[in-house]
Each structure stands twice: as structure tokens, then as C-alpha cells.
Design a protein around this motif. Structure first.
Motif: not given
Length: 222
Positions: A150-155, A173-185
């Protein structure tokens, strides 16, 4: 038997308005130059202080050492650390707040290029039993495997406590807060919480941070 790498999570609890005096920049420079067995020396600030970094009362630390002895005998007993603590402890509300873990899954840097993240996220989990922890580890390892491309997940590092048999930590570690929220869903994450959140996990604490340009994620390309 080779001792495992030591993954250290720490809270630097500061007196209000003393963050700028913490001198971590100089200490990080010394560790980079003189302590090659310190593999990661990485820091963040809670989002509570995004608009006022100088007012931060907490700095989060994520560190990796070759083994526990390298922390206790090389890092903590160095002359640079002694000099740092002489100054730092006077502006801290507690002493060193350290928690010790070992890696059991996941990845530190999916790209291998130390790309700085937009947000880091720390999840501390207490399982209901040692057996439950093993189940949770297995499930988190599967989630990590699904996120590595996943390009939005670094760690996404999964760590087991070295001090108690039920503790876990997930540092991401995420590229952005949007990526964190996306992964959580995502389906795997939602399924994990639905199936194990109330049966295998006793407590869970989460907090987000942003990088403060102190230290480094790792020394070279993975």
C-alpha cells in the motif's frame, strides 16, 4: 543464541514551554555519529500541539537497538547522554518513561527510502491472556502482509512486550491522515476488531503524532 533487537517506546514528558530546550537535536547527532548499533532514533509530537509545537508537553520516541545491552551499556551510559540528562531532567515532569518490546511482524520502511510520513500512529494493546496474544499477533501479521504494498502505508511494525506476556504494540506511519482512516476501514482491519476486539483484547490505547524532524527512521536503505 543471538539476543533479539530491542524496540523501545518512550514518552518524554516535559514541563510546559520547555520543548525548545530539550536538546534532542544535539543528542541525535551524537548517536548518529558515535553509536552505529542504534538503528532507529525517531520522534514525534502529539497532534494536540500541531498549532503550537513549542508548547508541547510530550515527545514520543521510537528507537531500535541491536540488543538490550546496547541501550543500557552503550547509549544510556554514554558521556553525551549524561550531559543531555543533566539538562533535560530539569525540564521533564517525570524520569525516562521507557517500555521494551521485540518485533514479531510487519515492516519498518516499505519503500526503503526513509520517506517522511504525514502521521505516525501508536496502538498499545493488552490482550486477555498470553494465548490470546499469540492469536492477535498472527492476525496482525496477516494485516501487515496486506499493507506492505500500500503506497500510503510506510511503516507497520508489530511488537510484543518483553516485560509482560500480554502486551503488544503496533507502530505505523502513513502518508497522510486520510491513509490512516482509509486503512482503519479496510475489510481485514474491520474483521479483526469484530472477531477479536472484545474476546482477545482487554484494553487498547491509540494516539497519533506528527514527525518533528529529530532523529532518523533507519541508517541505510533496507
Amino acid at each position: 543464541m543471538v539476543a533479539p533487537e530491542l524496540y523501545l517506546f518512550a514518552n518524554v514528558n516535559l514541563v510546559p514551554r520547555k520543548y525548545d530546550d530539550s536538546a534532542y537535536d544535539r543528542l541525535a547527532e551524537y548517536v548518529w555519529d558515535k553509536e552505529p548499533t542504534t538503528k532507529t532514533y525517531y520522534f514525534g509530537i502529539p497532534f494536540d500541539f500541531a498549532e503550537d509545537v513549542s508548547g508541547a508537553t510530550l515527545m514520543f520516541a521510537f528507537e531500535i537497538y541491536e540488543n538490550r545491552e546496547r541501550l543500557t551499556e552503550t547509549h544510556l551510559k554514554s558521556a553525551a547522554m549524561a550531559k543531555f540528562l543533566e539538562r533535560a531532567l530539569s525540564i521533564m515532569t517525570t524520569g525516562l518513561d521507557l517500555a521494551y518490546y521485540t518485533k514479531v511482524g510487519g515492516f519498518l520502511d516499505s519503500r526503503g527510502d526513509r520517506q517522511e510520513c504525514g502521521i505516525m500512529h501508536d496502538t498499545k494493546i493488552e490482550c486477555v491472556s498470553p494465548a490470546a496474544r499469540e492469536t492477535v499477533i498472527s492476525e496482525l501479521q496477516a494485516i501487515a502482509r496486506g499493507l506492505e504494498a500500500d503506497e500510503g502505508v510506510y511503516t507497520y511494525v508489530i511488537c510484543a512486550s518483553m516485560e509482560e506476556k500480554t502486551g503488544l504494540r503496533v507502530f505505523a506511519r502513513f502518508q497522510s491522515k486520510d491513509d490512516l482512516e482509509r486503512v482503519s476501514r479496510t475489510g481485514n482491519v474491520l474483521r479483526f476488531w469484530k472477531e477479536f476486539g472484545q474476546t482477545k483484547i482487554a484494553t487498547m490505547q491509540q494516539r497519533g503524532y506528527f514527525p518533528n524532524k529529530k532523529g532518523w527512521l533507519h541508517r541505510s536503505k533496507l
